[in-house]
Design a protein around this motif. Structure first.
Motif, mmCIF file in Angstrom:
data_model
loop_
_atom_site.group_PDB
_atom_site.id
_atom_site.type_symbol
_atom_site.label_atom_id
_atom_site.label_comp_id
_atom_site.label_asym_id
_atom_site.label_seq_id
_atom_site.Cartn_x
_atom_site.Cartn_y
_atom_site.Cartn_z
ATOM 1 N N ALA A 39 0.834 -1.199 0.000
ATOM 2 C CA ALA A 39 0.000 0.000 0.000
ATOM 3 C C ALA A 39 0.868 1.247 0.000
ATOM 4 C CB ALA A 39 -0.908 -0.009 1.220
ATOM 5 N N GLU A 40 1.936 1.198 0.796
ATOM 6 C CA GLU A 40 2.840 2.334 0.889
ATOM 7 C C GLU A 40 3.575 2.544 -0.426
ATOM 8 O OE1 GLU A 40 5.522 2.129 4.387
ATOM 9 O OE2 GLU A 40 7.066 2.395 2.870
ATOM 10 N N PHE A 41 3.964 1.434 -1.049
ATOM 11 C CA PHE A 41 4.748 1.540 -2.278
ATOM 12 C C PHE A 41 3.927 2.130 -3.410
ATOM 13 C CE2 PHE A 41 6.311 -0.092 -6.313
ATOM 14 C CZ PHE A 41 7.623 0.309 -6.249
ATOM 15 N N TYR A 42 2.677 1.691 -3.534
ATOM 16 C CA TYR A 42 1.874 2.149 -4.662
ATOM 17 C C TYR A 42 1.184 3.481 -4.407
ATOM 18 C CZ TYR A 42 2.814 -2.036 -7.249
ATOM 19 O OH TYR A 42 3.460 -3.018 -7.946
ATOM 20 N N HIS A 43 1.500 4.092 -3.279
ATOM 21 C CA HIS A 43 0.987 5.436 -3.031
ATOM 22 C C HIS A 43 1.995 6.429 -3.592
ATOM 23 C CE1 HIS A 43 -0.986 8.753 -1.078
ATOM 24 N NE2 HIS A 43 0.170 9.125 -0.578
ATOM 25 N N LEU A 44 1.630 7.068 -4.710
ATOM 26 C CA LEU A 44 2.595 7.938 -5.385
ATOM 27 C C LEU A 44 2.428 9.382 -4.941
ATOM 28 C CD1 LEU A 44 2.496 6.629 -9.040
ATOM 29 C CD2 LEU A 44 3.867 5.860 -7.144
ATOM 30 N N ARG A 45 3.567 10.014 -4.662
ATOM 31 C CA ARG A 45 3.528 11.443 -4.404
ATOM 32 C C ARG A 45 3.612 12.198 -5.732
ATOM 33 N NH1 ARG A 45 6.907 9.602 -1.054
ATOM 34 N NH2 ARG A 45 6.241 9.241 1.078
ATOM 35 N N ASP A 46 3.475 13.509 -5.652
ATOM 36 C CA ASP A 46 3.476 14.306 -6.871
ATOM 37 C C ASP A 46 4.831 14.193 -7.574
ATOM 38 O OD1 ASP A 46 2.266 15.871 -8.671
ATOM 39 O OD2 ASP A 46 2.845 17.765 -7.716
ATOM 40 N N GLY A 47 4.816 13.914 -8.863
ATOM 41 C CA GLY A 47 6.054 13.856 -9.625
ATOM 42 C C GLY A 47 6.699 12.486 -9.651
ATOM 43 N N GLU A 48 6.137 11.551 -8.912
ATOM 44 C CA GLU A 48 6.727 10.218 -8.908
ATOM 45 C C GLU A 48 6.092 9.364 -10.003
ATOM 46 O OE1 GLU A 48 8.038 9.896 -4.245
ATOM 47 O OE2 GLU A 48 6.227 8.887 -4.922
ATOM 48 N N LEU A 49 6.875 8.430 -10.477
ATOM 49 C CA LEU A 49 6.470 7.657 -11.648
ATOM 50 C C LEU A 49 6.839 6.199 -11.382
ATOM 51 C CD1 LEU A 49 5.603 8.301 -14.669
ATOM 52 C CD2 LEU A 49 8.013 8.148 -15.186
ATOM 53 N N LEU A 50 5.956 5.289 -11.744
ATOM 54 C CA LEU A 50 6.299 3.871 -11.634
ATOM 55 C C LEU A 50 6.812 3.398 -12.981
ATOM 56 C CD1 LEU A 50 3.401 2.289 -9.605
ATOM 57 C CD2 LEU A 50 5.662 2.913 -8.821
ATOM 58 N N ILE A 51 7.857 2.610 -12.968
ATOM 59 C CA ILE A 51 8.387 2.092 -14.224
ATOM 60 C C ILE A 51 8.777 0.640 -14.013
ATOM 61 C CG2 ILE A 51 10.695 3.008 -13.754
ATOM 62 C CD1 ILE A 51 10.891 3.557 -16.749
ATOM 63 N N ASN A 52 8.375 -0.184 -14.964
ATOM 64 C CA ASN A 52 8.644 -1.614 -14.853
ATOM 65 C C ASN A 52 9.994 -1.942 -15.441
ATOM 66 O OD1 ASN A 52 6.608 -3.152 -13.618
ATOM 67 N ND2 ASN A 52 5.235 -2.581 -15.277
ATOM 68 N N LEU A 53 10.868 -2.427 -14.605
ATOM 69 C CA LEU A 53 12.165 -2.903 -15.091
ATOM 70 C C LEU A 53 12.006 -4.404 -15.237
ATOM 71 C CD1 LEU A 53 15.002 -1.503 -15.336
ATOM 72 C CD2 LEU A 53 15.530 -2.648 -13.241
ATOM 73 N N GLY A 54 11.797 -4.867 -16.449
ATOM 74 C CA GLY A 54 11.547 -6.285 -16.630
ATOM 75 C C GLY A 54 10.073 -6.567 -16.663
ATOM 76 N N PRO A 55 9.614 -7.806 -16.789
ATOM 77 C CA PRO A 55 10.431 -9.029 -16.848
ATOM 78 C C PRO A 55 11.231 -9.193 -18.133
ATOM 79 C CG PRO A 55 8.136 -9.560 -17.132
ATOM 80 C CD PRO A 55 8.188 -8.125 -16.810
ATOM 81 N N GLN A 56 10.948 -8.375 -19.160
ATOM 82 C CA GLN A 56 11.785 -8.486 -20.348
ATOM 83 C C GLN A 56 12.637 -7.237 -20.447
ATOM 84 O OE1 GLN A 56 8.278 -8.779 -22.363
ATOM 85 N NE2 GLN A 56 8.360 -10.957 -22.708
ATOM 86 N N HIS A 57 13.812 -7.341 -19.926
ATOM 87 C CA HIS A 57 14.707 -6.199 -19.899
ATOM 88 C C HIS A 57 16.122 -6.735 -20.039
ATOM 89 C CE1 HIS A 57 16.971 -2.805 -18.274
ATOM 90 N NE2 HIS A 57 15.938 -2.062 -18.613
ATOM 91 N N PRO A 58 16.986 -6.006 -20.759
ATOM 92 C CA PRO A 58 18.317 -6.571 -21.022
ATOM 93 C C PRO A 58 19.159 -6.825 -19.782
ATOM 94 C CG PRO A 58 17.883 -4.689 -22.429
ATOM 95 C CD PRO A 58 16.778 -4.737 -21.452
ATOM 96 N N SER A 59 18.903 -6.143 -18.682
ATOM 97 C CA SER A 59 19.886 -6.270 -17.605
ATOM 98 C C SER A 59 19.297 -6.741 -16.292
ATOM 99 C CB SER A 59 20.592 -4.939 -17.400
ATOM 100 O OG SER A 59 19.664 -3.975 -17.067
ATOM 101 N N THR A 60 18.258 -7.560 -16.331
ATOM 102 C CA THR A 60 17.773 -8.085 -15.056
ATOM 103 C C THR A 60 18.237 -9.508 -14.821
ATOM 104 O OG1 THR A 60 15.729 -8.625 -16.154
ATOM 105 C CG2 THR A 60 15.759 -6.623 -14.878
ATOM 106 N N HIS A 61 19.144 -10.010 -15.646
ATOM 107 C CA HIS A 61 19.740 -11.341 -15.432
ATOM 108 C C HIS A 61 18.688 -12.435 -15.374
ATOM 109 C CE1 HIS A 61 23.692 -9.699 -13.696
ATOM 110 N NE2 HIS A 61 23.172 -8.890 -14.578
ATOM 111 N N GLY A 62 17.750 -12.411 -16.259
ATOM 112 C CA GLY A 62 16.703 -13.412 -16.227
ATOM 113 C C GLY A 62 15.364 -12.719 -16.245
ATOM 114 N N VAL A 63 14.349 -13.404 -15.756
ATOM 115 C CA VAL A 63 13.031 -12.795 -15.835
ATOM 116 C C VAL A 63 12.623 -12.214 -14.493
ATOM 117 C CG1 VAL A 63 12.045 -13.898 -17.830
ATOM 118 C CG2 VAL A 63 12.189 -15.141 -15.726
#
Lengths: 407, 460, 168
Positions: A39-63
Motif C-alpha cells: 500500500a505504501e509503495f503504490y501510493h505515489l507522491r506528486d512527480g513520482e512515476l512507476l516504471i517496470n524494469l523487466g520481466p523483459q529487460h536486457p539487464s535483469t539477469h533473467g526474468v
C-alpha cells in the motif's frame, strides 16, 4: 478458479486479434494492496512515476521484474516482483524419488549448477549417514571450484555489460568456455551437469578432462589478470562502482546476506571455513574479505576468490587419492525418517538444503535455500536514493541468478 | 513480392505508398526508353541545357542535395560494417562473415531487413509526432552534410556562415529525439528523450565554444575557407595551434553524436533503447542511419576544423619534381584516331586472355572458364586502378577526396574503438563533466586564444 | 519453554518451541552474547500432514554447529507465528515464501503477500493436500486438473489421504 478462466485462448478465437482501443493504463495493480508495504509503495507522491524494469529487460539477469518508483532519474523506492520463472522445484522433488531430485535441482543455479545439484545429494547422504569415497570427495571439490571460477568470470562480464561495456563479457566467456568445455568432457553436459550422485560422482576423471585442465591451469592465473586489466584501472568503471551500494556489516547480517556481498563488508563468513564440509578441512586456502562493502569491493572480491579457487584446484590435483568414486548404495534409497540440514558455499553464497525423510523413497520435504534469493533483498535497501543506472550496477554486483531465486 | 499478392486493404501505410510508386517508376522508365529511342529526349536535353545555364545555383543546389541524400546510405552501411567488424576484433570474435566476402554485405542486408520489417505503430502513441520524429532526426543529420567541404570545389553550398549553419541544423536533432521520446507512450522512451535533450543541450556549449578558437584564428566561419587556410604541410593544421580546443571538441562531439561512452539516450542496459524503444522497421532504420551519418559528419567536421580537411599531410609535388618524376597529364585521346577504336574493341579481350593464360597454365585443375573469369576480374581491377591513378593525377578533387575520407575514417574508427572499450558514464557524471570541466576549459581556451591573437597582431 | 528436550545429531542441534515462545526464543538466541546467533541461514515452512511447522536454521561464530529451531504444532487451518523480521530483515522474503507456499501467517511481517504465485492465486502449493496433475493416481479421485483447487480446510481431503511425516 474455474478451468475455463485459465484456458489458453485458441487461435480460432475471434476475439484474439481484435484491436484494443487506446487506454491509459493505470500504474497501480488491479487488486487491493495485500500488505502494508505494498500500500505504501503504490501510493505515489506528486512527480513520482512507476516504471517496470523487466520481466523483459536486457539487464535483469533473467526474468526478474522490478517496479521502480522514480522521481526524475532518481529511484525513490523499488519493489522486486518474482515468480516469472517459478517451476515449483520443491514440490516436484517431493513427487519423485531421491535420484530424480538431483536433475530437478540442477537448473536452479544454471550458471553454477554443480552447486545446486549437490543439494539433494549431500542432504540424502547425511540422512543415510553415508561415507563417500575420498576420491569422489576430491573430484567434487575439483568440480565445484572449477565451476566457481566459471561463475565468477561471468560475474565480471555481466557487471561490465550492465555498466555499458561491451567487451569484458566476451573475454569472460572465453575463460568460462574453457572451463565449461572441460566439465563437458567430464560430465557430458555444458550447462546442467547432473554429475553428482548420492554416494559419489557419475564417473571418474578421464583423459580429455585432465588434458584440458592441464592446459587451462598453465595459463589460468595469467588469463585472470589479463581479463581484469580492461576494467581495474578504467576510470569510468571505477567511478561508477566505487562508493556505490555500500553495505555495512550490521545491515548485511540483518539482511541474511551470505557469500561475496557479505564478505565484501568484512565478515569472513564462508561455509567452507565456518562449517567445513567435504574435504575442505584438508585444504589450505584464504577467505578474502574487503572492508568497503561497495560494488567495487564486491567486484574485487570475486577476482580474489577466483584466484583462491585456482590455488585450491592446484592442491586438489596434488592430493587426489586413488580409489572408487561411488559408494555401494542400493538402487532404491529409503533413508530412515529424520531431518537433515546441509549448507555449502556456492559462488553466490550459502546454498542450503533442509530435507525431511519419512522413510519412503521420496523426500517428504526438500527445502532449498538459495543465496541469491536472500542477497537480492539488499537491492531494496541499497538502491533508493541512487540513479536508475545505478540500479543495474548494484543488481549486477549482487549477482542474482533467477533460476535459483524463482525455484 | 508478398506485398503484390496481398489485397490492398491488408497493406500497411508504407506499402500503400510504395506500391504505386513502384508502378510509377516502371512507367517512367519505359517512357524514358521510348523517348530516347524516338529522339525526343535528346532534343529536349539540348533545349534544357540553356535553361540549366540560366539557373546554375538552383540546379547546383538540387544536384548537391540529391547527391548528399544518396551518399548517406552507403556511408552508413560502411560505418555499420566497420563497427561490427572492429568491435568483433576488439571482442575477439569473428564478426559478420557470411554475406558477401568477409561479410561486407552484412549491413546492406540489415538495410533490406529494416525495409522489409513491419512498420509498427503501438497503441496510444501520438501518431503524427511519432511518424515525423525519425524524419526530423535523419534530415537534421543529412542537412549538415551540405556545408561539409569534401574536396576542392566539392562542397554542397559554400556558405560564409557554414559553421553556424552546421550547429544550428545539427542542434535540431534533439527536437526529433524529444519528439520520439514524448510521442512513444513509453516511459523508457520518455526518459531517453529527456536524457537526450539534457545531454545534447549541455554539450552544445563546449562543442561550440571549442570551435570559437579556430574561428578566431581563421577569421571566417566558412568551412571551405578554414580548410584553405590549413594548406601546406601537416604543421599548418589547426590541431597544433588549438590542442585543447580539439580535445574539447572531440569529447563534446562524442556526446553530441550520442556515442559510447556517452550513449545514455539509448543505454540498452538501463532504459532498453531509450527514445527508439517503440520504433521498428524503417522508422528505427532512420534513427540508426542518422546515428551513423552523424558519426561520419562529426568526424568530417573534426577533420575539416583541426586536421586540414582535404589537404595532404605533405605536399609531394616538389619531391616528385626533384626526383625527376613529373607526370604529363595532358593526354589527348583524339590523337590516337582509329587506334582508339581498336584499343576499345580489342583491349579487354587481349587483356583478359593474357591475364587468364598464367592461371590456366599453372593450375591444371582449373577449367578454362574459371581462368577466364579470374582474368577478366583482374583486368577490370587493373583498368580501374589505372583510371583511378589517372584521375588522381589529373584532378586535385580526387586526391582531396581521398585525404578527406581517409582522415575522416580515422576518427570514425576512434568512435568505434571507444564504443568497444569503455563502459557508459552515469547521467550526473555526464552533466557534471560538461558543466564543471568542459565548459571552463573551453572558456580558458577561448581566453588564451584571444590573448594570443591580440598579441601576435600587436607585434606585427 | 521447549516442547521437547534438545536433540543433537551429527553437527546439528534441534530444539522445538511453541508459537507462544517463538519470538522470545529467537530474540534471546540473537541478542544474548552467550549465544550470539547472528546469522539466520534459513527460514522455511513444513507441512507434516498433521500440523504446520516453521523451521529456522541459525549459525553462530561461537560454535561450529548448526542450530535448528522448529516452531511446532501450528494448526493446519490457521497457522500463525510471530515474524522474526525485527531481528533479521532478510527473513522477510523467506517468510513471504512460506506464506505463499503454506499459508503460514507471520504476524509482524509488513510485507506478507505472495511472492511466487500470482496475486489472484488461492491455493497453497506445497501443502500436502495440494496434488500435482501427474500425481493423479494418488489423489482422492478428483481428476487431473487439481492444481487450482481452492484450499478450504473444512472441505479438505480426508485425513487418510494426506501423506504424513512419521517424524515426531
Amino acid at each position: 478458479m474455474t478451468a475455463d478462466a485459465t484456458r489458453i485462448r485458441s487461435l480460432d478465437d475471434p476475439t484474439l486479434f481484435v484491436d484494443t482501443p487506446a487506454t491509459i493504463y493505470d500504474a497501480v495493480p488491479p487488486y487491493p494492496p495485500r500488505s502494508e508495504r505494498e500500500a505504501e509503495f503504490y501510493h505515489l507522491r506528486d512527480g513520482e512515476l512507476l516504471i517496470n524494469l523487466g520481466p523483459q529487460h536486457p539487464s535483469t539477469h533473467g526474468v526478474l521484474r522490478v517496479v521502480l518508483k522514480i522521481d526524475g532519474e532518481r529511484v525513490v523506492d523499488l519493489d522486486p516482483v518474482l515468480g516469472y520463472l517459478h517451476r515449483g522445484v520443491e514440490k516436484i522433488c517431493e513427487n519423485g524419488d531421491w535420484h530424480h531430485a538431483i536433475s530437478n535441482c540442477d537448473p536452479l543455479e544454471y550458471v553454477a549448477s554443480m552447486f545446486s545439484e549437490a543439494m539433494p545429494v549431500l542432504a540424502c547422504e547425511k540422512l543415510l549417514d553415508l561415507e563417500v569415497p575420498r576420491r569422489a570427495e576430491y573430484i567434487r571439490v575439483l568440480a565445484w571450484e572449477l565451476n566457481r571460477i566459471a561463475s565468477h568470470a561471468l560475474f565480471v562480464g555481466w557487471l561490465a555489460l550492465d555498466l555499458g561495456g561491451l567487451t569484458p563479457i566476451l573475454y569472460s566467456f572465453i575463460e568460462r568456455d574453457e572451463i565449461v568445455e572441460m566439465l563437458a568432457a567430464l560430465t557430458g553436459q555444458r550447462l546442467l551437469f547432473n554429475y553428482l550422485r548420492i554416494g559419489g560422482v557419475n564417473g571418474d576423471l578421464n583423459h580429455e578432462f585432465m588434458s584440458r585442465l592441464g592446459d587451462w591451469m598453465s595459463h589460468a592465473a595469467e588469463q585472470l589478470d589479463n581479463n581484469q586489466k580492461l576494467l581495474n584501472e578504467n576510470e569510468i568503471f571505477v567511478r561508477r562502482t566505487k562508493g556505490l551500494g555500500t553495505l555495512d556489516r550490521e545491515t548485511a547480517l540483518r539482511l541474511c546476506m551470505t557469500g561475496p556481498p557479505l564478505r565484501a563488508t568484512g565478515i569472513p563468513y564462508d561455509v567452507r571455513r565456518a562449517h567445513p564440509y567435504s574435504v575442505y578441512p584438508e585444504l589450505e586456502f584464504r577467505i578474502p574479505t574487503r572492508e568497503e562493502g561497495d560494488s567495487y569491493a564486491r567486484y574485487q572480491l570475486h577476482l580474489d576468490e577466483a584466484r583462491e579457487s585456482i590455488h585450491i584446484i592446484d592442491q586438489v590435483l596434488h592430493q587426489m587419492p586413488d580409489g572408487p568414486v561411488m559408494a555401494q548404495i542400493p538402487r532404491l534409497i529409503r533413508p530412515r525418517p529424520g531431518r537433515a540440514w546441509i549448507a555449502i558455499e556456492s559462488p553466490r553464497g550459502q546454498y542450503g538444503c533442509f530435507a525431511i525423510s519419512d522413510g519412503s523413497d521420496q523426500p517428504f520435504r526438500l527445502r532449498i535455500r538459495d543465496p541469491s534469493y536472500f542477497n537480492l533483498q539488499a537491492v531494496g535497501v541499497l538502491t533508493p536514493g541512487n540513479l536508475i543506472a545505478d540500479t543495474m550496477a548494484i543488481m549486477a554486483s549482487l549477482d542474482p541468478i533467477m533460476g535459483g531465486i524463482d525455484k | 513480392m508478398s506485398a503484390l499478392t496481398r489485397p490492398w486493404g491488408h497493406l500497411t501505410l508504407a506499402g500503400k505508398i510504395i506500391l504505386p510508386l513502384v508502378g510509377l517508376v516502371i512507367a517512367l522508365t519505359l517512357l524514358l526508353l521510348l523517348g530516347v529511342a524516338t529522339g525526343v529526349i535528346p532534343a529536349l536535353v539540348l533545349f534544357g541545357g540553356s535553361l540549366v545555364g540560366a539557373n546554375l545555383p538552383i540546379v547546383r543546389f538540387i544536384v548537391a542535395a540529391s547527391a548528399i541524400l544518396l551518399m548517406t546510405v552507403p556511408t552508413a552501411f560502411v560505418i555499420i560494417y566497420m563497427e561490427m567488424k572492429f568491435i568483433a576484433f576488439i571482442n575477439m570474435r569473428l564478426g559478420p562473415n557470411r554475406i558477401g566476402p568477409w561479410g561486407t554485405l552484412q549491413s546492406t542486408i540489415h538495410g533490406f531487413k529494416v525495409l522489409a520489417k513491419e512498420d509498427f505503430t503501438p497503441t496510444g502513441v501520438d501518431v503524427p509526432v511519432f511518424t515525423l520524429a525519425p524524419v526530423v532526426v535523419y534530415l537534421s543529420a543529412v542537412m549538415t552534410l551540405l556545408v561539409l567541404p569534401f574536396a576542392p570545389g566539392l562542397v554542397g553550398v559554400d556558405m560564409n556562415i557554414g559553421l553556424l549553419y552546421f550547429f544550428g541544423i545539427g542542434g535540431l536533432n534533439v527536437v526529433g529525439l524529444l519528439m520520439a521520446g514524448w510521442s512513444s507512450f513509453n516511459k523508457y522512451s520518455l526518459i531517453g528523450g529527456l536524457r537526450a535533450a539534457a545531454q545534447v543541450i549541455s554539450y552544445e556549449l563546449p562543442l561550440t565554444l571549442g570551435v570559437v578558437g579556430v574561428i578566431m584564428l581563421a577569421g571566417t566561419m566558412s568551412l571551405n575557407q578554414i580548410v584553405l587556410l590549413q594548406a601546406g604541410s601537416f604543421l599548418d593544421w589547426f590541431v597544433f595551434q588549438q590542442p585543447l580546443g580539439f580535445l574539447i571538441f572531440f569529447i563534446a562531439a562524442v556526446a553530441e553524436g550520442n556515442r559510447a561512452p556517452f550513449d545514455l539516450t539509448e543505454a540498452d542496459s538501463e532504459i532498453v533503447a531509450g527514445f527508439a524503444t517503440e520504433y521498428s522497421g524503417m522508422r528505427f532504420g532512420f534513427f540508426f542511419f542518422a546515428e551513423y551519418v552523424a558519426v561520419f559528419i562529426l568526424s568530417g567536421l573534426i577533420t575539416v576544423l583541426f586536421f586540414g580537411g582535404w589537404n595532404a599531410p605533405l605536399d609531394l609535388n616538389p619531391l616528385l619534381n626533384w626526383a625527376g618524376l613529373s607526370v604529363n597529364t595532358g593526354l589527348d585521346f583524339g590523337r590516337l584516331g582509329v587506334g582508339l577504336l581498336f584499343l576499345i574493341a580489342l583491349g579487354p579481350v587481349v587483356g583478359t586472355l593474357l591475364l587468364a593464360l598464367p592461371f590456366w597454365m599453372l593450375r591444371s585443375d582449373w577449367s578454362v572458364l574459371k581462368s577466364l573469369v579470374i582474368g577478366f576480374l583482374l583486368f577490370n581491377l587493373l583498368i580501374m586502378g589505372a583510371v583511378g591513378l589517372y584521375l588522381a593525377i589529373s584532378f586535385e578533387a580526387v586526391v582531396g577526396l581521398f585525404w578527406f575520407i581517409a582522415k575522416t575514417y580515422v576518427f570514425v574508427f576512434v568512435f568505434v574503438w571507444m564504443r568497444g572499450t569503455l563502459p557508459r558514464v552515469r547521467i550526473d557524471q555526464l552533466m557534471g563533466f560538461a558543466w564543471k570541466w568542459l565548459l571552463p576549459a573551453a572558456l580558458l581556451n577561448l581566453f588564451v586564444t584571444a590573448l594570443a591573437v591580440i598579441t601576435v597582431d600587436a607585434i606585427r | 519453554m521447549l516442547l521437547s528436550p534438545p536433540r543433537a545429531r551429527r553437527d546439528t542441534t534441534e530444539i522445538r518451541v511453541s508459537t507462544a515462545h517463538a519470538s522470545d526464543v529467537m530474540r534471546t538466541l540473537h541478542d544474548d552474547p552467550e549465544f550470539g546467533f547472528d546469522i539466520l541461514a534459513d527460514v522455511c515452512g513444513v507441512d507434516t500432514g498433521d500440523h504446520m511447522q516453521v523451521v529456522y536454521h541459525l549459525w553462530s561464530a561461537a560454535s561450529p554447529d548448526w542450530l535448528r529451531v522448529i516452531v511446532d504444532e501450528l494448526p493446519r487451518d490457521d497457522p500463525r507465528v510471530p515474524s522474526v523480521t525485527f531481528l533479521w530483515k532478510g527473513a522477510e522474503w523467506g517468510e513471504r515464501e512460506a506464506y505463499d507456499m503454506f499459508g503460514i501467517i507471520f504476524e509482524g511481517n509488513r510485507d506478507l503477500r505472495r511472492i511466487y504465485m500470482p496475486p489472484d492465486y488461492e491455493s497453497f502449493p506445497l501443502r500436502k493436500d495440494f496434488y500435482l496433475a501427474d500425481d493423479a493416481p494418488r489423489s482422492p479421485g478428483q481428476g487431473f486438473r487439481h492444481m487450482e483447487r481452492v484450499h478450504d480446510p473444512s472441505t479438505a481431503t480426508p485425513d487418510l489421504l494426506i501423506r504424513r511425516s512419521k517424524l515426531r
